[in-house]
Design a protein around this motif. Sequence first.
Motif, PDB file in Angstrom:
ATOM      1  N   ARG A  40       1.005  -1.196  -0.191  1.00 54.12           N
ATOM      2  CA  ARG A  40      -0.142   0.005  -0.026  1.00 54.12           C
ATOM      3  C   ARG A  40       0.895   1.108  -0.207  1.00 54.12           C
ATOM      4  NH1 ARG A  40      -1.260   3.590   4.352  1.00 54.12           N
ATOM      5  NH2 ARG A  40      -0.375   2.141   5.780  1.00 54.12           N
ATOM      6  N   TYR A 113     -14.070   1.351 -12.436  1.00 55.54           N
ATOM      7  CA  TYR A 113     -13.298   0.600 -13.504  1.00 55.54           C
ATOM      8  C   TYR A 113     -13.740   0.544 -15.093  1.00 55.54           C
ATOM      9  CZ  TYR A 113      -8.825  -1.434 -14.655  1.00 55.54           C
ATOM     10  OH  TYR A 113      -7.510  -1.729 -15.187  1.00 55.54           O
ATOM     11  N   THR A 142      -6.332   0.778 -10.963  1.00 56.84           N
ATOM     12  CA  THR A 142      -6.055  -0.757 -10.848  1.00 56.84           C
ATOM     13  C   THR A 142      -5.400  -0.897  -9.567  1.00 56.84           C
ATOM     14  OG1 THR A 142      -5.449  -0.878 -13.176  1.00 56.84           O
ATOM     15  CG2 THR A 142      -4.431  -2.350 -11.855  1.00 56.84           C
ATOM     16  N   LEU A 143      -4.440  -0.050  -9.051  1.00 55.49           N
ATOM     17  CA  LEU A 143      -3.810   0.006  -7.515  1.00 55.49           C
ATOM     18  C   LEU A 143      -4.985   0.052  -6.643  1.00 55.49           C
ATOM     19  CD1 LEU A 143      -1.166  -0.041  -5.915  1.00 55.49           C
ATOM     20  CD2 LEU A 143      -1.672   2.440  -5.951  1.00 55.49           C
ATOM     21  N   SER A 145      -8.297  -0.546  -6.931  1.00 55.73           N
ATOM     22  CA  SER A 145      -9.026  -1.816  -6.785  1.00 55.73           C
ATOM     23  C   SER A 145      -8.462  -2.826  -6.085  1.00 55.73           C
ATOM     24  CB  SER A 145      -9.479  -2.048  -8.373  1.00 55.73           C
ATOM     25  OG  SER A 145     -10.058  -1.211  -9.055  1.00 55.73           O
ATOM     26  N   CYS A 146      -7.324  -3.070  -6.445  1.00 52.49           N
ATOM     27  CA  CYS A 146      -6.612  -4.104  -5.774  1.00 52.49           C
ATOM     28  C   CYS A 146      -6.513  -3.973  -4.381  1.00 52.49           C
ATOM     29  CB  CYS A 146      -5.200  -4.400  -6.265  1.00 52.49           C
ATOM     30  SG  CYS A 146      -5.167  -5.156  -7.941  1.00 52.49           S
ATOM     31  N   LEU A 147      -6.267  -2.723  -3.864  1.00 48.10           N
ATOM     32  CA  LEU A 147      -6.148  -2.311  -2.312  1.00 48.10           C
ATOM     33  C   LEU A 147      -7.595  -2.449  -1.756  1.00 48.10           C
ATOM     34  CD1 LEU A 147      -4.547  -1.124  -0.014  1.00 48.10           C
ATOM     35  CD2 LEU A 147      -4.822   1.036  -0.923  1.00 48.10           C
ATOM     36  N   THR A 148      -8.482  -1.980  -2.452  1.00 48.55           N
ATOM     37  CA  THR A 148      -9.797  -2.126  -1.841  1.00 48.55           C
ATOM     38  C   THR A 148     -10.379  -3.659  -1.629  1.00 48.55           C
ATOM     39  OG1 THR A 148     -10.590  -0.061  -2.906  1.00 48.55           O
ATOM     40  CG2 THR A 148     -12.232  -1.546  -2.248  1.00 48.55           C
ATOM     41  N   TYR A 149     -10.008  -4.329  -2.731  1.00 50.71           N
ATOM     42  CA  TYR A 149     -10.231  -5.785  -2.660  1.00 50.71           C
ATOM     43  C   TYR A 149      -9.604  -6.298  -1.298  1.00 50.71           C
ATOM     44  CZ  TYR A 149     -10.206 -10.812  -3.191  1.00 50.71           C
ATOM     45  OH  TYR A 149     -10.006 -12.133  -3.108  1.00 50.71           O
ATOM     46  N   CYS A 150      -8.288  -5.978  -1.181  1.00 45.93           N
ATOM     47  CA  CYS A 150      -7.284  -6.869  -0.209  1.00 45.93           C
ATOM     48  C   CYS A 150      -7.978  -6.452   1.457  1.00 45.93           C
ATOM     49  CB  CYS A 150      -5.965  -6.362  -0.118  1.00 45.93           C
ATOM     50  SG  CYS A 150      -5.322  -7.312  -1.575  1.00 45.93           S
ATOM     51  N   ARG A 153     -11.227  -8.193   2.027  1.00 46.17           N
ATOM     52  CA  ARG A 153     -10.942  -9.563   2.082  1.00 46.17           C
ATOM     53  C   ARG A 153     -10.298  -9.771   3.460  1.00 46.17           C
ATOM     54  NH1 ARG A 153      -6.055 -11.547  -1.081  1.00 46.17           N
ATOM     55  NH2 ARG A 153      -5.166 -10.234   0.675  1.00 46.17           N
TER      56      ARG A 153
END
Length: 163
Positions: A40, A113, A142-143, A145-150, A153
């Motif tokens: 992050r 996105y 993209t970053l 979205s990945c951060l939000t997903y992690c 989760r």
Amino acid sequence: MWAHALGFTALPHLGGFIGWFFTRKEVPIWYESLKKPSWRPPNKIFPVAWTTLYTSMGYASYLVWRDLDGFNSKAVVPLGLYGAQLALNWAWTPVFFGAHNLRLALLDIVGLYGLVLGTMYSWYPVNKIATMLMLPYLAWLTLASCLTYCIWRDNPEKGKKNK
């Protein structure tokens, strides 16, 4: 014409400024308590990145508006998609930081996105420079979205604001 360019460029910052009201109190208390991935970016990068991205996307929207000769039937799809993605962009912050709704924030950013991709696709025939000005935004999303997903989760118990 400079007034139009300035207005279009400034418009995305309105939502960013409003979003700041949601983040300023939540970052040091709630956000810092979340489990976040090691990759992050530091918190101080986010306002710099968003200021740059909002300026770039705002100016790009001006270029499209200018090349389509304003708001008319040709502008409905390209500027409509832009407006829709801007609305989802602005909605993410109150959903994530205000409501602490990590699942809805993830759904929001996935939709965002897709709308950004659609916006860029619709802009390409109109103004290629405007389309290219959206590439850093897409990369940052993209970053994000990945951060939000992690975060969603890894923090299932922190996914809702306490009432």
